[in-house]
Motif scaffolding. Structure first.
Motif, PDB file in Angstrom:
ATOM      1  N   LYS A 299      -1.363 -31.764 -29.681  1.00 21.47           N
ATOM      2  CA  LYS A 299      -0.310 -30.749 -29.550  1.00 21.47           C
ATOM      3  C   LYS A 299      -0.523 -29.912 -28.287  1.00 21.47           C
ATOM      4  O   LYS A 299       0.430 -29.614 -27.547  1.00 21.47           O
TER       5      LYS A 299
ATOM      6  N   TYR B  16       1.825 -29.817 -24.858  1.00 26.65           N
ATOM      7  CA  TYR B  16       2.366 -28.527 -24.426  1.00 26.65           C
ATOM      8  C   TYR B  16       1.957 -28.218 -22.989  1.00 26.65           C
ATOM      9  O   TYR B  16       2.781 -27.769 -22.178  1.00 26.65           O
TER      10      TYR B  16
ATOM     11  N   ARG C 155       4.718 -27.164 -20.290  1.00 23.18           N
ATOM     12  CA  ARG C 155       4.903 -25.718 -20.135  1.00 23.18           C
ATOM     13  C   ARG C 155       4.680 -25.297 -18.686  1.00 23.18           C
ATOM     14  O   ARG C 155       3.602 -25.506 -18.119  1.00 23.18           O
TER      15      ARG C 155
ATOM     16  N   SER D   9      -6.755 -25.171 -28.723  1.00 23.58           N
ATOM     17  CA  SER D   9      -5.360 -25.601 -28.774  1.00 23.58           C
ATOM     18  C   SER D   9      -4.432 -24.419 -29.047  1.00 23.58           C
ATOM     19  O   SER D   9      -3.378 -24.274 -28.407  1.00 23.58           O
TER      20      SER D   9
ATOM     21  N   LEU E 144      -1.512 -22.662 -26.376  1.00 24.98           N
ATOM     22  CA  LEU E 144      -0.100 -22.391 -26.662  1.00 24.98           C
ATOM     23  C   LEU E 144       0.235 -20.913 -26.682  1.00 24.98           C
ATOM     24  O   LEU E 144       1.420 -20.544 -26.719  1.00 24.98           O
TER      25      LEU E 144
ATOM     26  N   ASN F  46       2.997 -19.241 -29.113  1.00 23.04           N
ATOM     27  CA  ASN F  46       3.578 -20.408 -29.766  1.00 23.04           C
ATOM     28  C   ASN F  46       2.583 -21.095 -30.701  1.00 23.04           C
ATOM     29  O   ASN F  46       2.966 -21.800 -31.631  1.00 23.04           O
ATOM     30  N   GLY F  47       1.287 -20.903 -30.436  1.00 22.49           N
ATOM     31  CA  GLY F  47       0.274 -21.503 -31.285  1.00 22.49           C
ATOM     32  C   GLY F  47       0.228 -20.909 -32.675  1.00 22.49           C
ATOM     33  O   GLY F  47      -0.390 -21.482 -33.574  1.00 22.49           O
TER      34      GLY F  47
ATOM     35  N   THR G 230       3.125 -20.084 -34.309  1.00 20.90           N
ATOM     36  CA  THR G 230       4.414 -20.344 -34.947  1.00 20.90           C
ATOM     37  C   THR G 230       4.334 -21.573 -35.846  1.00 20.90           C
ATOM     38  O   THR G 230       3.424 -22.402 -35.726  1.00 20.90           O
TER      39      THR G 230
ATOM     40  N   GLU H  12       6.385 -23.995 -35.725  1.00 15.75           N
ATOM     41  CA  GLU H  12       6.920 -25.153 -35.021  1.00 15.75           C
ATOM     42  C   GLU H  12       5.852 -26.174 -34.659  1.00 15.75           C
ATOM     43  O   GLU H  12       6.086 -27.387 -34.733  1.00 15.75           O
ATOM     44  N   PHE H  13       4.674 -25.694 -34.272  1.00 14.00           N
ATOM     45  CA  PHE H  13       3.645 -26.599 -33.771  1.00 14.00           C
ATOM     46  C   PHE H  13       2.584 -26.955 -34.812  1.00 14.00           C
ATOM     47  O   PHE H  13       1.773 -27.845 -34.601  1.00 14.00           O
TER      48      PHE H  13
ATOM     49  N   LEU I 130      -0.124 -25.400 -35.885  1.00 12.91           N
ATOM     50  CA  LEU I 130      -1.519 -25.163 -35.513  1.00 12.91           C
ATOM     51  C   LEU I 130      -2.136 -23.964 -36.226  1.00 12.91           C
ATOM     52  O   LEU I 130      -3.336 -23.953 -36.493  1.00 12.91           O
TER      53      LEU I 130
END
Length: 400
Positions: free
Chosen positions: A274, A278, A282, A350, A354, A357-358, A360, A362-363, A365
């Motif tokens: 992941k 990203y 990104r 990881s 992110l 975002n890490g 959230t 969505e991923f 994680l």
């Protein structure tokens, strides 16, 4: 992840399991956890394809392989985001112990079901005041004074029944298991000292109670406290030789450590994939963030650590499958330690890659921040592994 040390059969197995895992993935597992269920669809399909019983004897419906093959299955499902924790318990620990030490009747009764996924078995060793220290386990088994239940021996049950009393904690999947392989202790007739033995306890046995433990860790497999209040079992509930309980116990604990390593490596690979994906896409300035060494180097280090841990896991599996229990014990502990450390670092890096975002959904994680710590704690802490290596491998005096 490279597979240059694996046979063509192992590479094919890895590819096939990855294909299955990718059809389910993290989204499927997250939905199962949210619904407080068990990943029955994935479990059943993996069984149908022969993956759950790949380590069990062909004569009883298994694939005839070993820990090398079963660890590939769990690792690849983990790398796809949908690891099956009960694989560590049911086919790896319980299936292995019964296959190696069980009576012919026990093998016929349990191994085909464990292989095709229609039956599951939990494993009960940990206690409130002993952890997994088999020398301090207080769950005891004694012979019934009135002989077998139901009257004289009829040939199916020889000898006197067993009476089990004690408590267990942090036992996974008891609610979905048909039975639990319980570690108890019996008195040696010659010395009077207690020795470990393993018993198959059906889930509906009178006096066998369970209470779900409220966990902050969200997992498809629930944790339970067990109580054995004078649970009466037939004589043939004992697995193997009463005087070889310690050997049998460690025959199950080594696969547990190997499979925990596979679980951790798979989880670390999922997180790393992941983050790499990203970092490739990104863009904050002119180049993707993966072009910056501050991002790229820690991810490269995480990849290296996971690869090294996998090599030790493969060594441990090879030694175990070759029948070298002593060598496998050292390697399995080292593999579990290395994989746990690599997993935690991979997940942490990881999430950091992110940023916001890490965390959230969505991923997928954020939940791994907690889950990755499990391999450091269970089935044995990293500190106890360091104790093992320091006095078993290096020959240093014991501190306990």
């Amino acid at each position: 992840m490279t597979t240059v040390l694996e046979s063509e059969e192992h590479k094919a197995l890895r590819t096939a399991v990855a294909t299955l895992g990718n059809r389910y993935g993290h989204t499927y597992l997250a939905k199962v956890i949210a619904e407080k269920g068990h990943p029955e669809e994935l479990w059943s399909e993996a069984a149908k394809l022969g993956y759950l019983g790949v380590n069990l004897p062909e004569a009883y419906g298994g694939g005839g392989g070993g820990m090398a093959e079963l660890s590939i299955v769990l690792e690849e499902l983990g790398a796809a985001g949908c690891p099956l924790l009960m694989m560590v318990v049911s086919p790896a620990i319980c299936g292995t112990v019964i296959a190696r030490f069980g009576t012919e009747e026990q093998k016929r009764a349990w191994l085909p079901g464990l292989a095709d996924g229609t039956r599951t078995m939990a494993f009960g060793i940990t206690e409130p005041d002993a952890g997994s220290n088999s020398h301090r386990i207080t769950t005891t088994a004694r012979r019934a004074e009135d002989g077998p239940a139901g009257g004289p021996d009829d040939g199916a049950r020889t000898g006197r029944d067993w009476i089990l009393t004690g408590r267990k904690v942090f036992i996974s999947g008891v609610d979905i298991a048909d039975a639990t392989l319980v570690v108890g202790r019996t008195a040696d007739a010659r010395t009077g000292r207690l020795k470990p033995c393993l018993f198959i306890v059906p889930r509906d046995a009178p006096g066998f109670g369970r209470r779900q433990i409220d966990m902050e860790l969200h997992s498809a497999e629930k944790q339970f406290e067990l109580t054995l209040d004078g649970v009466r079992l037939p004589a043939d509930a004992l697995v193997g030789d009463e005087d070889a309980g310690l050997l049998q116990l460690f025959a199950g604990l080594n696969p547990e450590r190997i499979m925990t390593a596979a679980f951790a490596i798979g989880m670390g690979r999922y997180a790393l994939a992941k983050a790499v994906g990203y970092a490739r896409e990104r863009t904050v300035w002119r180049e993707p963030i993966g072009a910056h060494q501050a991002i790229a180097h820690p991810l490269a280090q995480a990849h290296i650590d996971l690869e090294l841990a996998r090599l030790m896991m493969q060594k441990a599996a090879h030694l175990y499958d070759a029948g070298d229990d002593i060598g496998a014990g050292e390697a399995a502990n080292m593999a579990k330690y290395a994989a746990a450390e690599a997993c935690v670092k991979a997940v942490d890096q990881s999430v950091h890659t992110l940023g916001g975002n890490g965390l959230t959904g969505e991923f997928g994680l954020a939940s791994l921040i907690t889950a990755s710590r499990v391999a450091r704690i269970a089935p044995v802490s990293r500190e106890m592994i360091l104790n093992y290596v320091s006095h078993q491998t290096l020959g240093l005096p014991k501190s306990y």
